[in-house]
Write a protein that holds these residues in place. Structure first.
Motif, PDB file in Angstrom:
ATOM      1  N   GLY A 133       0.820  -1.210   0.000  1.00 17.82           N
ATOM      2  CA  GLY A 133       0.000   0.000   0.000  1.00 17.82           C
ATOM      3  C   GLY A 133       0.849   1.253   0.000  1.00 17.82           C
ATOM      4  O   GLY A 133       0.553   2.231  -0.693  1.00 17.82           O
ATOM      5  N   LEU A 134       1.911   1.228   0.779  1.00 18.16           N
ATOM      6  CA  LEU A 134       2.825   2.366   0.853  1.00 18.16           C
ATOM      7  C   LEU A 134       3.483   2.612  -0.511  1.00 18.16           C
ATOM      8  O   LEU A 134       3.570   3.758  -0.966  1.00 18.16           O
ATOM      9  N   MET A 135       3.910   1.544  -1.174  1.00 14.60           N
ATOM     10  CA  MET A 135       4.527   1.667  -2.499  1.00 14.60           C
ATOM     11  C   MET A 135       3.544   2.217  -3.528  1.00 14.60           C
ATOM     12  O   MET A 135       3.891   3.111  -4.302  1.00 14.60           O
ATOM     13  N   THR A 136       2.341   1.687  -3.515  1.00 17.47           N
ATOM     14  CA  THR A 136       1.326   2.130  -4.470  1.00 17.47           C
ATOM     15  C   THR A 136       1.023   3.607  -4.280  1.00 17.47           C
ATOM     16  O   THR A 136       0.971   4.374  -5.248  1.00 17.47           O
ATOM     17  N   ASN A 137       0.844   4.019  -3.037  1.00 18.77           N
ATOM     18  CA  ASN A 137       0.556   5.414  -2.727  1.00 18.77           C
ATOM     19  C   ASN A 137       1.722   6.310  -3.140  1.00 18.77           C
ATOM     20  O   ASN A 137       1.528   7.366  -3.743  1.00 18.77           O
ATOM     21  N   TYR A 138       2.930   5.888  -2.828  1.00 19.54           N
ATOM     22  CA  TYR A 138       4.122   6.672  -3.159  1.00 19.54           C
ATOM     23  C   TYR A 138       4.253   6.860  -4.667  1.00 19.54           C
ATOM     24  O   TYR A 138       4.492   7.963  -5.145  1.00 19.54           O
ATOM     25  N   MET A 139       4.108   5.780  -5.406  1.00 20.45           N
ATOM     26  CA  MET A 139       4.289   5.865  -6.852  1.00 20.45           C
ATOM     27  C   MET A 139       3.215   6.746  -7.492  1.00 20.45           C
ATOM     28  O   MET A 139       3.517   7.517  -8.412  1.00 20.45           O
ATOM     29  N   ALA A 140       1.986   6.673  -7.004  1.00 20.02           N
ATOM     30  CA  ALA A 140       0.919   7.504  -7.560  1.00 20.02           C
ATOM     31  C   ALA A 140       1.176   8.986  -7.276  1.00 20.02           C
ATOM     32  O   ALA A 140       1.068   9.828  -8.176  1.00 20.02           O
ATOM     33  N   LYS A 141       1.545   9.301  -6.051  1.00 18.32           N
ATOM     34  CA  LYS A 141       1.771  10.701  -5.692  1.00 18.32           C
ATOM     35  C   LYS A 141       3.041  11.254  -6.331  1.00 18.32           C
ATOM     36  O   LYS A 141       3.078  12.414  -6.741  1.00 18.32           O
TER      37      LYS A 141
END
Length: 87
Positions: free
Chosen positions: A68-76
């Motif tokens: 979840g942290l990776m997904t959020n980071y990459m999107a932002k």
């Protein structure tokens, strides 16, 4: 999920590259300095939120947390890079 250590190194590397590009843009185009400073502030906040995040929910698995942290980071970070490219 990739290794946590590799993810943290990637976060550091991408952050350094984005900040470098922001500083270059601000130096090369002084009229864009204010908008670039806002992008830098956004990137710093994302870096801090991502790099120093820790799992508070004991029921959540580490793998789910970091995915979840990776997904959020990459999107932002993608949004930040898009904003920088538009400047």
């Amino acid at each position: 999920m990739a290794n946590k250590r590799d993810f943290k190194k990637d976060v550091d590397g991408v952050f350094a590259t984005v900040i470098e590009e922001c500083l270059f843009t601000a130096d090369a185009f002084p009229a864009k300095k204010d908008s670039v400073e806002k992008i830098i502030d956004e990137a710093v906040l994302l870096y801090q939120d991502t790099r120093f995040a820790y799992k508070m929910d004991q029921k959540m698995a580490n793998k789910a947390f970091y995915n979840g942290l990776m997904t959020n980071y990459m999107a932002k970070m993608s949004e930040i890079i898009t904003k920088l490219n538009e400047k």
